[in-house]
Design an enzyme around this catalytic site. Structure first.
Site, short mmCIF file in Angstrom:
data_model
loop_
_atom_site.label_atom_id
_atom_site.label_comp_id
_atom_site.label_asym_id
_atom_site.label_seq_id
_atom_site.Cartn_x
_atom_site.Cartn_y
_atom_site.Cartn_z
CB VAL A 38 15.09 42.62 -17.32
CG1 VAL A 38 15.56 41.78 -16.04
CG2 VAL A 38 16.47 42.97 -17.91
CG ASP A 78 18.69 58.78 -11.67
OD1 ASP A 78 18.49 59.25 -10.52
OD2 ASP A 78 17.87 58.39 -12.40
N PRO A 81 16.77 52.31 -6.19
CG PRO A 81 15.98 51.89 -4.01
CD PRO A 81 16.22 53.27 -4.84
#
Length: 338
Positions: A38, A78, A81
């Site tokens: 990504v 979990d 950010p």
């Protein structure tokens, strides 16, 4: 064991908002996961002052990804950010299912231990209790709070204090930090952050649905304002054009035609007078009506380091003259004060 557990969890998932796993390989006795690449950055590294529209879009995508995981019986445990990748195209992908819990699977974490990053853990995680998919919804609420308000809902100076707040302190609404936020966002975030799992949203699709409704209603409001502004501009331009046209005509022509027109059509003058009188009377009537008052909402937070004690007195008590508030708080040492 946790590494292989993550691979097994990810192998069940195929969703645009979840980072895909392609294979599990071994080289020189070391096992590794081949994952989707990504290109972008984590949500942690994004500017905290991102536009509200983008923040809502990010929240919707995270909720969609969690919905797909929960549908497969996988609880992430979990959500934070650091585990959210934002691609250059704006697509959000959830990563790192290393702490994931598979429904019906074997327990890897020992009984009574905690998992996750403390600032994003649910009350049941802090207490090392049994968790289900609703623990991810609480963590999503913390992420949404940070997206909308730009800061964490739990502000302890160390992990123990943060854990105490997660279990005992109700956070202030995001609009208490950013007053221009819509109360509808307050409601969505605070329902995610309910201490009791049964009081939270019961599924990630519910959260996504509420955020999409807010986005849709906000878009309609903006469109209405824009249409109104455009209509106002068109009217002004038409008036300006009419004035310019009138100014271009010889004044003698207007003064010559108007008296003849009124003489031949007296009903126009009478109608005009009636309209003016009606407008004036209507204005005077509505001016005499009582005016609506603006609703003001405010929030009272407990003193720093304290938490409201709901067992001794419940909510606030107001004095008969309405000027004094009384309430019971508990300090970190467990001592109650009035």
């Amino acid at each position: 064991a946790r590494f292989l557990h993550e691979a097994k969890a990810l192998a069940h998932l195929a969703h645009p908002n979840i980072c895909a796993i392609h294979s599990v390989e071994e080289e020189d006795g070391k096992t590794f996961i081949v994952m989707e690449f990504v290109e972008g950055k984590t949500l942690r590294n994004l500017d905290r002052n991102i536009p509200l529209k983008q923040a809502v879009d990010i929240g919707i995508q995270i909720a969609d990804g969690l919905a797909a995981a929960h549908e497969k019986g996988i609880v992430h445990r979990d959500i934070k950010p650091d585990n959210m990748m934002i691609g250059k195209d704006g697509r959000v992908q959830i990563m790192d299912f290393g702490l994931a819990k598979l429904k019906g699977g074997s327990r890897i974490t020992k009984e009574g231990s905690t998992v996750g990053k403390v600032g994003y853990m649910s009350p049941e995680q802090v207490r090392a209790q049994e968790t289900d998919h609703r623990t991810d919804i609480f963590s999503l609420g913390v992420v949404l709070y940070e997206l909308f308000a730009g800061q964490s809902p739990f502000k302890g100076v160390h992990e123990t204090a943060i854990a105490y707040e997660i279990v005992n302190v109700d956070p202030a609404p995001p609009s208490a930090v950013k007053p221009d936020l819509d109360p509808q966002l307050d409601a969505i975030v605070l329902e995610c952050l309910e201490k009791d799992p049964s009081e939270r949203y019961q599924s990630a699709p519910e959260v996504a649905k509420e955020l999409r409704r807010f986005k849709r209603e906000s878009s309609h409001t903006r469109a209405s304002r824009l249409a109104g502004a455009r209509a106002g501009m068109t009217s002004s331009q038409m008036e300006s054009s009419a004035r310019e046209t009138e100014a271009d005509q010889p004044e003698s022509r207007l003064t010559r035609i108007l008296p003849v027109f009124l003489k031949r059509n007296p009903w126009v003058f009478v109608s005009f007078v009636l309209v003016v009188v009606s407008v004036v009377l209507g204005y005077l009537h509505f001016q005499s009506l009582p005016q609506l008052q603006t609703v003001t909402r405010s929030y009272i937070l407990p003193p720093e380091g304290m938490s409201f004690n709901s067992e001794l007195g419940g909510h606030l008590a107001i004095s008969p003259n309405g000027q004094i508030l009384a309430f019971v708080v508990t300090d970190p040492a467990g001592i109650n004060q009035l």
